[in-house]
Design an enzyme around this catalytic site. Structure first.
Site, PDB file in Angstrom:
ATOM      1  N   TYR A   1       0.714  -1.321  -0.058  1.00  0.00           N
ATOM      2  CA  TYR A   1      -0.117   0.113   0.073  1.00  0.00           C
ATOM      3  C   TYR A   1       0.747   1.240  -0.041  1.00  0.00           C
ATOM      4  O   TYR A   1       2.204   1.305   0.033  1.00  0.00           O
ATOM      5  CB  TYR A   1      -1.148  -0.097   0.877  1.00  0.00           C
ATOM      6  N   GLU A   2       0.217   2.349  -0.285  1.00  0.00           N
ATOM      7  CA  GLU A   2       0.687   3.724  -0.503  1.00  0.00           C
ATOM      8  C   GLU A   2       1.712   3.641  -1.456  1.00  0.00           C
ATOM      9  O   GLU A   2       2.726   4.425  -1.564  1.00  0.00           O
ATOM     10  CB  GLU A   2       1.441   4.131   0.833  1.00  0.00           C
TER      11      GLU A   2
END
Lengths: 595, 595
Positions: free
Chosen positions: B441-442
């Site tokens: 994620y990110e």
């Protein structure tokens, strides 16, 4: 969710084109009549069973898990029992077993290929019949004729399954500390008491009976590993008619909640004056168990290959479908809102890593299984001996290298799915969780590395390693002069020389300080793993070059995968060799209190 | 089960001895009065909160998970709400926020250290307040004064939390494809409709209100990333008195079942004419969101460090207790039935890998947080600019290198526990499952690598990279002449030169073929990560050498860990450099149909 298609084309490539098993079998009197077509047919049928029966139960089995219902009873996930019934009915348990006990007598490598597919389809389920094979091997080698008569036909038919009961709460790797006690009843049977943990397939509802092979100590046993004996302890004691009789006092006390393989029951087994029978000599149980352990280690390798293959298939399908971003070198699907992610170099890196490790593992493990058939059935004693040495040398490499790679590859597959890979529904994170156990059980991968470097390589001054080295040298000498092979043969020759040099260097250091073996073992094993893969990839490239002109895209693909292997995976050895050479000092100089 | 003690001694070493933050703060007028003692006290209190309140909820939170109760309601695991109440009451959300909005105005690096400890104690819980910080940063930078007045005090107090709503079912990395629509009501507010997925902390019962920052398209927006705008969409629309008013039409539709971080609600968020307000300029939403994204990426790095530290502590404790086998170089605990496994070289390798990666990550990430404080608060503009460049350059390295290492390290920790590591009860497999999301994620770690190589390094012809290179060169020149430092400075200088050469080589190739960037990016980032770690380990070794004579065992330990890093971890670059140099051809030559 997800998909699995048995990779029959590549299996046939390995068996027929790389290993030429039909010719190979001519040297084994008992298999001399067997032809490639029959083997292909068997594998085709096996593939269907795996695709249609086992694979659909994989994700549901993970979600449902096994349930401990109290009083020693374990319920497997919905569908597992029916799948096992079909497995038995089709005769799959008997595939490579002795006709004497009802087996079909096919070579071991056929069973090995079956297990690759079963593990791709459903590792947790496959562990139930998988452990039966270990018990079968062990009793075939060490059981009395009477034990063989009672147990082997049931294991071969699959109506009974097997387990290995080694681990106890305070001892896993260090079996010398085990405490389970066995006392003679004086009638040839023994009373066993103690607690075993982490017993895979220890209790379940798939079969009529479970044949536990249990390590325990006799009253007068010397301490340590030299005082361990092996016993058969059946769940139900066989009645005079051979059918399951009285319930024995070996009972599942609970099952573990684990990271993965939820569909397989990992049991605490309590023995409370359970009745057992000695297998093999008193105090020689560990040697008898090692037959089973070596079979199990090859079994773990097939779990690694199986998971690598199925993870690859799923991430490949996703990478072709999922549209996200444009290729850096210009749109490849201009009619779509974005390009399929397979256009991105790093997605390809993750896919090709899986492909190269899966196909390399298939070549290596099928070859190893053929060596086992040689060892068991070849007419020529020298061939049997060489094969036996190669299997002994490379079993730890098969177990550790293939299971490490499978963990890496299932993680790549998850990563290809991006955020969706982390969501249970898509099925990819299960492969990672399932793959993780393979690096631990049947001897952790560090134990495999110590076995390779200490016991298999240094203990005989490299004699077994030289036998594999000879195969490499012969290939290098035959192919090294051909210009089209240099891109494969040069790095193979190079890694071969480096392994030789590294082995000598560690051997010299180990004479001064035995901790040098422990310090170098893990990166040494990975280096040897790459030597083996380089050898098989170079051999596969040779075949692909020969047949490229046929226009069959299979060979183009094989060649490109070989090139990828040498360009992007073999270079790991530049690091592992340096790590193996770094020596014991950086690890051992720090006092325990300073950690 | 398990343990966690805030590593205050090492945190103080990094802040006071390595970074000398007290002197550093003298250059920042707003922080010039702050002394090291105050910071140490704050961190000590924070450590207690993490050890006593958050850590005991980590394993139970994983087992219980979040529950979707229907109609948009999500229940967090038992104890999460009470822990959040204590967090708010103690003022922790306000630590590094502006006094203007009720914040305590401490430097960002103090908050960063707080988050390391919170993540060690409970990553899933920490993601609730973690996302609030991103929302705070984003509104501070891009909100209107009125938005700031309404939202910032609530976020600072922690009574409201924040989210980032970016991903949609068909777009994660490729935000240009997003479809959520925003239409003006003509009164300064907008009506938003669409579906967002994977929204961490999207719905929960910890706070009075949730401030969603949502990316959407205005009706006249150009296609792609240049037509994306950012909106505040509160769960409850603030009433004129500033308190939560009418329920807004942004609702959680379901939560995901995930591999890990079970205690954090990963939500599908449905917007059905939800009311929102534009943040920043129309069609410039991605730029505004990047403020939040960069904060989030540093946040992920702290998750990586946090998990590495706690996994290390637990595997170390186990390795000192668990008795198994004798040392190869003779018994070390002859009075016990076996030696503690910490005597075995490969167990030490796994422990020291964790220790070296944890301490290296702490040095690197705390230094980076100090750079952020320089960027925000330093009196000298040139210092601010340099710091800004270094942060921009190294944010992707922080995110990807630290999260990759954390996955490796949590896996080592699990492996140290052997079979027990695979069992949920022991808590180690949770760390592996939790750590896995940080690589995704990110922005996946491959996206970070592309950001580093393409945008941060090649796009400005290496100008930012040279700024980091200058720090390395200065250290090498100052220390390289000293005999006691050569074992550290020589490999540092060597990897520095290699990175420079590799960067130029890839830059040249990329001008011919942009796929060269994608092919090299991932191993390039790992190579740069090791350059950074080499730099910090060499600097830490310098301090440890200076203070070794004090007799404090901390410095002996630091020195031994530095030696281990250079001997066993840095050599990974021998492989990554070769992989980065292998070029695009082995990846791109294979036709999609041949996979």
């Amino acid at each position: 969710m997800g998909q699995y298609a048995a990779p029959l084309r590549d299996m046939q490539f390995v068996l027929n084109e790389l290993l030429d098993v039909e010719a190979e079998l001519k040297g084994m009197p008992r298999h001399a009549e067997l032809d490639a077509d029959t083997i292909n047919q068997v594998l085709g049928e096996a593939g269907k069973f795996c695709e249609e029966v086992l694979f659909p139960l994989n994700q549901s089995g993970d979600q449902e898990g096994c349930v401990y219902e109290g009083d020693g009873v374990v319920k497997t996930p919905t569908g597992f029992k029916e799948a096992y019934r079909q497995y038995v009915e089709a005769g799959w348990p008997a595939l490579s077993c002795e006709p004497e006990y009802g087996g079909q007598g096919l070579p071991k490598f056929v069973n090995n290929a079956l297990f690759e597919m079963m593990n791709s389809a459903n590792q947790a389920w496959t562990m139930y019949p998988g452990l039966s094979h270990g018990a079968y091997e062990c009793l075939t080698a060490h059981g009395t004729p009477e034990q063989q008569k009672v147990y082997l036909p049931k294991l071969v038919a699959g109506t009974w399954t097997g387990t290995m009961c080694l681990t106890e709460p305070h001892c896993g790797t260090d079996l010398g500390m085990l405490r389970t006690k066995a006392e003679s009843y004086g009638d040839g049977s023994y009373s066993l008491s103690g607690t075993k943990i982490f017993i895979s397939s220890g209790e379940h509802d798939l079969a009529e009976n479970i044949v536990h092979l249990v390590l325990a100590r006799l009253p007068d046993a010397p301490p340590g590993t030299k005082g361990i004996s092996l016993f058969i302890v059946p769940k139900f004691i066989p009645a005079p008619d051979g059918e399951p009789g009285q319930r024995n006092a070996i009972k599942c006390g609970s099952i573990e909640h684990k990271m993965g393989i939820h569909g397989n029951a990992t049991c605490v087994m309590n023995l409370d004056n359970a009745k057992g029978w000695l297998v093999g000599e008193p105090n020689r149980g560990l040697q008898a168990m090692f037959v089973m352990m070596n079979a199990a280690r090859l079994g773990v390798a097939m779990q690694g290959l199986g998971l690598t293959e199925v993870a690859y298939q799923n991430s490949l399908a996703y990478a072709k479908e999922r549209l996200q971003m444009r290729s850096l070198s210009g749109p490849k699907a201009p009619d779509k809102p974005a390009d399929p992610i397979i256009v991105h170099p790093d997605v390809r890196r993750m896919l090709l890593t899986q492909k190269a490790y899966a196909e390399g593992a298939r070549a290596f493990s099928y070859w190893a299984a053929v060596q086992i058939d040689r060892e068991l059935s070849h007419a020529d004693e020298a061939v049997r001996k060489d094969a036996s040495d190669l299997v002994a040398l490379l079993t730890p490499v098969l177990k550790a290298f293939l299971s490490d790679n499978a963990f890496e590859c299932t993680n790549h597959a998850l990563q290809v799915f991006g955020g969706h890979g982390y969501i249970a529904e898509w099925g990819m994170e299960q492969y990672v969780r399932d793959a993780r156990i393979n690096m631990i059980y049947e001897g952790t991968n560090a134990v495999q590395a110590l076995d390779l470097l200490g016991r298999k390589v240094l203990a005989d001054m490299g004699a077994k390693l030289k036998k594999f080295g000879k195969l490499v040298t012969e290939f290098v000498e035959a192919e090294g002069v051909k210009p089209e092979m240099q891109e494969f043969v040069n790095p193979l020759a190079d890694i071969g020389e480096k392994v030789q040099k590294l082995t000598m260097e560690i051997g010299m250091k180990a004479m001064q300080n035995p901790d040098e073996v422990g310090a170098a073992a893990v990166p040494y094993l990975r280096t040897v793993g790459h030597l083996v893969f380089s050898y098989f990839w170079a051999r596969m490239a040779r075949i692909a070059l020969d047949k490229e002109a046929s226009g069959d895209p299979f060979y183009k693909s094989k060649l490109a995968t070989a090139r990828f292997y040498f360009a992007r995976l073999l270079p790991e050895t530049a690091a592992t060799i340096r790590m193996a050479r770094a020596g014991a000092k950086p690890l051992m100089e720090i006092d325990e209190a300073l950690f």
